[in-house]
Design an enzyme around this catalytic site. Structure first.
Site, PDB file in Angstrom:
ATOM      1  N   GLU A 166      35.425  72.050  33.612  1.00 61.63           N
ATOM      2  CA  GLU A 166      35.275  71.370  34.899  1.00 61.63           C
ATOM      3  C   GLU A 166      34.847  72.353  35.978  1.00 61.63           C
ATOM      4  O   GLU A 166      34.926  73.567  35.811  1.00 61.63           O
ATOM      5  CB  GLU A 166      36.571  70.693  35.317  1.00 61.63           C
ATOM      6  CG  GLU A 166      37.848  71.492  35.052  1.00 61.63           C
ATOM      7  CD  GLU A 166      37.949  72.807  35.756  1.00 61.63           C
ATOM      8  OE1 GLU A 166      37.549  72.882  36.934  1.00 61.63           O
ATOM      9  OE2 GLU A 166      38.438  73.780  35.156  1.00 61.63           O
ATOM     10  N   GLY A 178      38.172  78.442  35.019  1.00 60.59           N
ATOM     11  CA  GLY A 178      37.675  77.096  34.743  1.00 60.59           C
ATOM     12  C   GLY A 178      36.326  77.179  34.059  1.00 60.59           C
ATOM     13  O   GLY A 178      36.062  78.098  33.284  1.00 60.59           O
ATOM     14  N   GLU A 179      35.476  76.183  34.309  1.00 58.25           N
ATOM     15  CA  GLU A 179      34.119  76.135  33.749  1.00 58.25           C
ATOM     16  C   GLU A 179      34.103  75.968  32.230  1.00 58.25           C
ATOM     17  O   GLU A 179      33.049  76.044  31.614  1.00 58.25           O
ATOM     18  CB  GLU A 179      33.311  77.399  34.080  1.00 58.25           C
ATOM     19  CG  GLU A 179      33.152  77.702  35.546  1.00 58.25           C
ATOM     20  CD  GLU A 179      32.342  78.973  35.807  1.00 58.25           C
ATOM     21  OE1 GLU A 179      31.818  79.582  34.836  1.00 58.25           O
ATOM     22  OE2 GLU A 179      32.238  79.372  36.979  1.00 58.25           O
ATOM     23  N   GLY A 180      35.244  75.777  31.592  1.00 62.80           N
ATOM     24  CA  GLY A 180      35.280  75.751  30.131  1.00 62.80           C
ATOM     25  C   GLY A 180      35.260  77.134  29.524  1.00 62.80           C
ATOM     26  O   GLY A 180      35.078  77.277  28.308  1.00 62.80           O
TER      27      GLY A 180
END
Length: 341
Positions: free
Chosen positions: A163, A305-307
């Site tokens: 996300e 975050g960001e995967g």
């Protein structure tokens, strides 16, 4: 739709139909495992990973040919309360950075041969401030859940959910506080690096949001639409779609696990096809994973975050699968197996 029907009824019906694990695939992969040139159990969790992949792909020979990181990006009205060290405009700027390959997740995906897709969830229209109103209307939340389901397509054999969204650690903390109780400060971390004043504002926002919506929080999907964001709803939809399509999932960090926690509150078995890629340095992620029954693969003090943590874990999964598929059996290597008696 009848007068008493809810936009969430179809989601509940779908979750009730999620398929079980493949016992046949597990038996086949286990039979090969005991023939490989190593003491049984000597590869520890790597052996468990291969069994997990086979079980949830439903294949005796699991694959990691098309792993995908799917990043869902949304903006949040609660950002106006000063709960983040960065303005909401950063979400759009990072989307552009993803598109030109300039973010950390781009480098991790390239290093491990993982595909990357990024989904813009109406960034120009933030959800409502959760301290003042529900984040989304029920129909919009259900539609965003459905959008997340549709994002899982194209022959993917492993999904990593990630996300992007300024203020989404505030939203995640509110979800955990709403689901698990305790005090707001138990669930609130520094997110993007807020100072002491910002941390106090963040805790106050989480307290206010949960207090406002408390009469409705017994229903996990109502909780999602009142305290969540579009990326939360979309990630939840993607996790369910993966289950329906026999695609194992790697969860990322603090925010992606908020989507998973909502599904877990509906049915704990809804996350059986999910691994925890890592434990985040953010807030109470370790406690969240404990409640979800997930042991993380990595502990690298990440809070990006960001995967990113999920994508890093793909390297471990690929190594586990390579050992299983490429290692010789005792018979092939003409090595004596374990002695009997």
């Amino acid at each position: 739709m009848t007068a008493t029907a809810s936009p969430f009824d179809s989601i509940r019906d779908l979750i009730a139909l999620i398929p079980p694990a493949s016992e046949a695939a597990l038996a086949a992969v286990s039979a090969r495992e005991i023939q490989l040139t190593k003491p049984q159990g000597s590869l520890g969790r790597l052996e468990e990973i291969v069994a997990f992949l086979a079980t949830w792909q439903g294949k005796a020979q699991p694959s990691l040919d098309r792993p995908l990181v799917a990043i869902f990006a949304g903006n949040h009205g609660v950002a106006a309360k000063g709960v983040s060290a960065f303005p909401a405009s950063v979400t759009r700027a990072m989307m552009e950075n993803f598109s030109v390959g300039g973010a950390a997740i781009n480098q991790i995906c390239a290093a491990y041969g993982v595909g990357l897709k990024v989904f813009d969830l109406a960034l120009e229209i933030p959800t409502k401030d959760i301290t003042e109103a529900p984040a989304m209307e029920a129909a919009a939340a259900a539609a965003t859940f459905a959008f997340g389901m549709e994002a899982v397509a194209g022959g993917v054999d492993l999904l990593c959910v990630g996300e992007m969204g300024i203020a989404n650690t505030t939203v995640a903390a509110a979800i955990y506080h709403g689901l698990y109780g305790g005090a707001a400060e138990d669930w609130v971390g520094r997110g993007t690096g807020v100072d002491e004043a910002g941390l106090k504002r963040k805790i106050a926002a989480v307290e206010a949001a949960v207090a406002l919506h408390r009469p409705f929080l017994h229903d996990p999907l109502e909780l999602m639409r009142r305290l969540g964001g579009r990326e939360i709803a979309a990630m939840a939809g993607a996790i369910v779609a993966a289950r329906m399509q026999n695609i194992p999932v790697v969860l990322d960090g603090y925010v992606s696990c908020a989507a998973a926690a909502i599904l877990h509150a509906i049915d704990p078995g809804a996350l059986d096809h999910c691994l925890a890629g890592h434990v985040s340095a953010e807030g109470a992620h370790a406690e969240v994973l404990r409640r979800l029954g997930k042991k993380p693969l990595l502990d690298l003090d990440l809070r990006l975050g960001e995967g990113s943590g999920a994508a890093l874990a793909v390297g471990v999964l690929k190594a586990a699968l390579a050992c299983h598929t490429g290692m010789a059996t005792f018979e092939q290597a003409k090595v004596a197996g374990k002695a009997e008696g």
